[in-house]
Design a protein around this motif. Structure first.
Motif, PDB file in Angstrom:
ATOM      1  N   GLY A  20       0.571  -1.150   0.045  1.00 40.11           N
ATOM      2  CA  GLY A  20      -0.080  -0.209  -0.126  1.00 40.11           C
ATOM      3  C   GLY A  20       1.042   1.036  -0.194  1.00 40.11           C
ATOM      4  N   GLN A  21       2.375   1.460   0.381  1.00 37.81           N
ATOM      5  CA  GLN A  21       2.885   2.778   0.861  1.00 37.81           C
ATOM      6  C   GLN A  21       3.426   2.806  -0.314  1.00 37.81           C
ATOM      7  N   ALA A  22       3.826   1.690  -1.652  1.00 41.58           N
ATOM      8  CA  ALA A  22       4.466   1.360  -2.616  1.00 41.58           C
ATOM      9  C   ALA A  22       3.437   2.276  -3.933  1.00 41.58           C
ATOM     10  N   GLY A  23       2.078   1.704  -3.382  1.00 40.35           N
ATOM     11  CA  GLY A  23       1.035   2.086  -4.313  1.00 40.35           C
ATOM     12  C   GLY A  23       0.950   4.008  -4.067  1.00 40.35           C
ATOM     13  N   ALA A  24       1.466   4.652  -3.095  1.00 39.01           N
ATOM     14  CA  ALA A  24       1.418   6.089  -3.173  1.00 39.01           C
ATOM     15  C   ALA A  24       3.059   6.782  -4.031  1.00 39.01           C
ATOM     16  N   SER A  26       4.435   9.761  -6.086  1.00 37.57           N
ATOM     17  CA  SER A  26       4.470  11.323  -5.609  1.00 37.57           C
ATOM     18  C   SER A  26       4.375  12.171  -6.801  1.00 37.57           C
ATOM     19  N   LYS A  27       4.126  13.046  -6.523  1.00 38.13           N
ATOM     20  CA  LYS A  27       4.103  14.152  -8.418  1.00 38.13           C
ATOM     21  C   LYS A  27       4.167  15.573  -7.499  1.00 38.13           C
ATOM     22  N   VAL A  28       4.679  15.735  -8.367  1.00 38.22           N
ATOM     23  CA  VAL A  28       4.952  17.124  -8.445  1.00 38.22           C
ATOM     24  C   VAL A  28       3.268  18.039  -8.682  1.00 38.22           C
ATOM     25  N   HIS A  29       3.361  18.917  -6.673  1.00 41.17           N
ATOM     26  CA  HIS A  29       2.157  19.977  -6.806  1.00 41.17           C
ATOM     27  C   HIS A  29       2.358  20.866  -6.612  1.00 41.17           C
ATOM     28  N   ILE A  30       1.406  22.417  -7.264  1.00 40.03           N
ATOM     29  CA  ILE A  30       1.691  24.033  -7.028  1.00 40.03           C
ATOM     30  C   ILE A  30       0.443  24.229  -5.888  1.00 40.03           C
ATOM     31  N   VAL A  31       1.380  24.419  -4.857  1.00 43.77           N
ATOM     32  CA  VAL A  31       0.716  24.519  -3.603  1.00 43.77           C
ATOM     33  C   VAL A  31       1.011  26.378  -4.276  1.00 43.77           C
ATOM     34  N   TYR A  32      -0.794  26.963  -4.069  1.00 41.25           N
ATOM     35  CA  TYR A  32      -0.510  28.285  -4.093  1.00 41.25           C
ATOM     36  C   TYR A  32      -1.055  29.037  -2.892  1.00 41.25           C
ATOM     37  N   SER A  84      -2.824  12.106  -1.693  1.00 41.03           N
ATOM     38  CA  SER A  84      -3.319  11.585   0.523  1.00 41.03           C
ATOM     39  C   SER A  84      -2.833  13.634   0.655  1.00 41.03           C
ATOM     40  N   GLN A  85      -1.099  13.496   0.679  1.00 42.46           N
ATOM     41  CA  GLN A  85      -0.762  14.797   1.250  1.00 42.46           C
ATOM     42  C   GLN A  85      -1.046  15.872   0.360  1.00 42.46           C
ATOM     43  N   LYS A  88      -3.933  17.453   2.389  1.00 39.11           N
ATOM     44  CA  LYS A  88      -4.420  17.084   3.573  1.00 39.11           C
ATOM     45  C   LYS A  88      -3.652  18.952   3.391  1.00 39.11           C
ATOM     46  N   ILE A  89      -2.570  19.134   2.446  1.00 37.86           N
ATOM     47  CA  ILE A  89      -1.949  20.718   2.925  1.00 37.86           C
ATOM     48  C   ILE A  89      -3.145  21.739   1.703  1.00 37.86           C
ATOM     49  N   ALA A  90      -3.778  20.418   1.291  1.00 38.01           N
ATOM     50  CA  ALA A  90      -4.790  21.928   0.702  1.00 38.01           C
ATOM     51  C   ALA A  90      -6.011  22.171   1.747  1.00 38.01           C
ATOM     52  N   ASP A  91      -6.133  21.669   2.446  1.00 35.93           N
ATOM     53  CA  ASP A  91      -7.460  22.378   3.482  1.00 35.93           C
ATOM     54  C   ASP A  91      -6.760  22.887   4.280  1.00 35.93           C
ATOM     55  N   LEU A  92      -5.422  23.477   4.610  1.00 31.54           N
ATOM     56  CA  LEU A  92      -4.520  24.209   5.369  1.00 31.54           C
ATOM     57  C   LEU A  92      -5.438  25.648   5.346  1.00 31.54           C
TER      58      LEU A  92
END
Length: 324
Positions: A20-24, A26-32, A84-85, A88-92
């Motif tokens: 399950g961890q290996a399937g997560a 990571s891709k580049v996201h832009i946090v504005y 998922s990360q 989480k950061i989008a909810d801040l």
């Protein structure tokens, strides 16, 4: 026997957890984050790392995750995150929105291939410049242009087949080695060049939109491993614009966001329209604060008479078109 079954259950649970961890991925996201809250660029970058640190749990993970920190015109950063990360950061509360990095293809036609100037053909005049900004071209001459403004904080960066001596009062800086950058920049701000023709036809003077404008090039497009053509990501485009804002002192498109804050700084942003067609509404870069260069055709044609073997004469009309 009970212990044996327990052991098997524990092992299976670990395997499922690890898979399950290996399937997560990571891709580049832009946090504005919107307008920057501090004028000190170092403090803005520290706040970006602190946000990632709180999310990922360590300074090391935060630094390895960070791709770009946008600190001059606005507050934002690009980082490698799982879905998922990113949620989480989008909810801040301080985050305006988070978007996955997107990719743009270059909007020129096959100009270089038509002229036989492709990477597959090493014997052409642009080869020595690595398909890059070609400052030797007359469209970059600086005749009649005054000294570089004293407030300019940018400059040329030496690189592959390019050094600072190639810049002048017209090409005042370069952080780019893509032929596409040369193409678009000279359409918008190249100098006048007289006595130009297409193999003797349509002779005249090359005229550009703002011949007295100065040009600074920023590298934002790259050849990626899984793509055959040069590609520009939103995160790299934003970084180039952020650097431009530093040098010159609610839309989710990368170019539009960067262009918006560039315009707020008094910088004119000119982009190509794309016009991929033939379907309707294919023009890109339509944000109202961007000057979009549209496609057009020449207002001249070249009729020629062709005599066939049976003495039949056919009139052929060639119309040259330009697609920006």
């Amino acid at each position: 026997m009970r212990n044996y079954r327990t052991l098997i259950l524990v092992v299976l649970s670990l395997v499922i957890f690890l898979n399950g961890q290996a399937g997560a991925e990571s891709k580049v996201h832009i946090v504005y984050l919107g307008e920057k809250q501090h004028n000190d660029p170092k403090f803005v970058t520290q706040s970006h790392h602190q946000m990632l640190w709180s999310l990922l749990g360590s300074k090391e993970d935060a630094h390895s995750s960070m791709v770009h920190s946008y600190i001059h015109g606005f507050s934002s950063f690009a980082a490698k995150l799982t879905n998922s990360q990113a949620k989480k950061i989008a909810d801040l509360p301080e985050v305006v929105h988070v978007t996955p990095d997107s990719f743009y293809e270059l909007a020129t036609t096959r100009t270089w291939e038509y002229l036989g100037l492709s990477p597959a053909n090493p014997n052409f005049f642009l080869n020595d410049t690595n398909m890059g900004v070609w400052p030797e071209s007359e469209v970059f001459i600086d005749n009649g242009i005054g000294p570089v403004p004293s407030h300019w904080k940018g400059g040329c960066e030496s690189g592959e087949m390019f050094n600072v001596s190639h810049c002048n009062k017209k090409l005042i800086g370069a952080k780019d080695r893509s032929g596409h950058g040369t193409h678009v920049s000279i359409i918008a701000g190249g100098s006048y060049v007289p006595n130009i023709s297409y193999k003797g036809l349509a002779g005249g003077t090359v005229r550009r939109g703002a011949p007295r404008a100065r040009i600074e090039m920023y590298k934002a497009c790259w050849y990626l491993d899984n793509r055959d053509t040069m590609t520009c990501s939103s995160s790299d485009l934003l970084k180039a614009m952020d650097e431009a804002m530093h040098d010159e002192t609610a839309v989710r498109d990368g170019i539009a966001i960067g262009g918006f804050y560039a315009v707020l700084k008094g910088i004119t942003v000119v982009c190509s329209g794309g016009n991929s067609g033939p379907a309707v509404q294919t023009v890109t870069n339509t944000a109202p604060w961007i000057l979009t260069v549209a496609a057009t055709t020449l207002d001249r044609s070249f009729p020629s008479l062709i005599t066939l073997g049976n003495n039949q004469v056919i009139l052929v009309i060639v119309i040259l078109g330009l697609d920006v």
